[in-house]
Design an enzyme around this catalytic site. Structure first.
Site, PDB file in Angstrom:
ATOM      1  N   HIS A  53       0.830  -1.198   0.000  1.00  0.00           N
ATOM      2  CA  HIS A  53       0.000   0.000   0.000  1.00  0.00           C
ATOM      3  C   HIS A  53       0.873   1.259   0.000  1.00  0.00           C
ATOM      4  O   HIS A  53       2.071   1.192   0.229  1.00  0.00           O
ATOM      5  CB  HIS A  53      -0.939   0.021   1.216  1.00  0.00           C
ATOM      6  CG  HIS A  53      -0.233   0.054   2.527  1.00  0.00           C
ATOM      7  ND1 HIS A  53       0.021  -1.079   3.256  1.00  0.00           N
ATOM      8  CD2 HIS A  53       0.274   1.082   3.241  1.00  0.00           C
ATOM      9  CE1 HIS A  53       0.655  -0.750   4.370  1.00  0.00           C
ATOM     10  NE2 HIS A  53       0.826   0.559   4.379  1.00  0.00           N
ATOM     11  N   ALA A  54       0.209   2.367  -0.233  1.00  0.00           N
ATOM     12  CA  ALA A  54       0.800   3.701  -0.067  1.00  0.00           C
ATOM     13  C   ALA A  54      -0.130   4.464   0.867  1.00  0.00           C
ATOM     14  O   ALA A  54      -1.287   4.079   1.055  1.00  0.00           O
ATOM     15  CB  ALA A  54       0.919   4.408  -1.403  1.00  0.00           C
TER      16      ALA A  54
END
Length: 136
Positions: A53-54
């Site tokens: 994820h970011a």
């Protein structure tokens, strides 16, 4: 600016002596933000991939305080891999950088320092959506 400059390796000071090792990590000093959340990952193995994820708002510092693991870091254009294998070494990950943590040794404990409290709404968990957002 190159990704390695945006996501630098941080070397923490070893303040230990004959009694043992001591590493001090202070927010706003060696860590470039005030620490609001701390968590750690353990009992993962070489087949597990974490992260994926970011974050729109959170910054992180990842430190393998025991064992080792790898972190794949990308901004959608450039990618590099950091092997976290020393408890005095961390990697800084700013906002909007995608991260995958993997290849955990059996004794790995990955400590994560975060600049924000948890908010699931600021996570981007789909890589294609991340690319759309970061490359526009």
């Amino acid at each position: 600016m190159r990704l390695k400059e945006i996501c630098p390796i941080i070397q923490f000071s070893d303040l230990g002596d004959e009694r043992g090792k001591l590493v001090v990590i202070e927010g706003g000093q060696a860590v470039p933000f005030e620490i609001k959340r701390v968590f750690y990952i353990y009992e993962s193995d070489a087949t597990v991939v974490r992260g994926q994820h970011a974050n729109r708002e959170s910054e992180f510092v990842l430190i393998n305080i025991s064992g080792n693991s790898k972190v794949r870091i990308t901004d959608g254009k450039e990618e590099y891999i950091v092997e976290l294998n020393q408890p005095m070494m961390g990697v800084y990950i700013p906002k909007m950088i995608w991260k995958d943590m993997y290849d955990f040794s059996e004794d790995s404990i990955l400590l994560v320092l975060a600049s924000t409290h948890y908010d699931g709404n600021e996570y981007i968990r789909d890589y294609d959506k991340y690319l759309e957002e970061v490359l526009k």
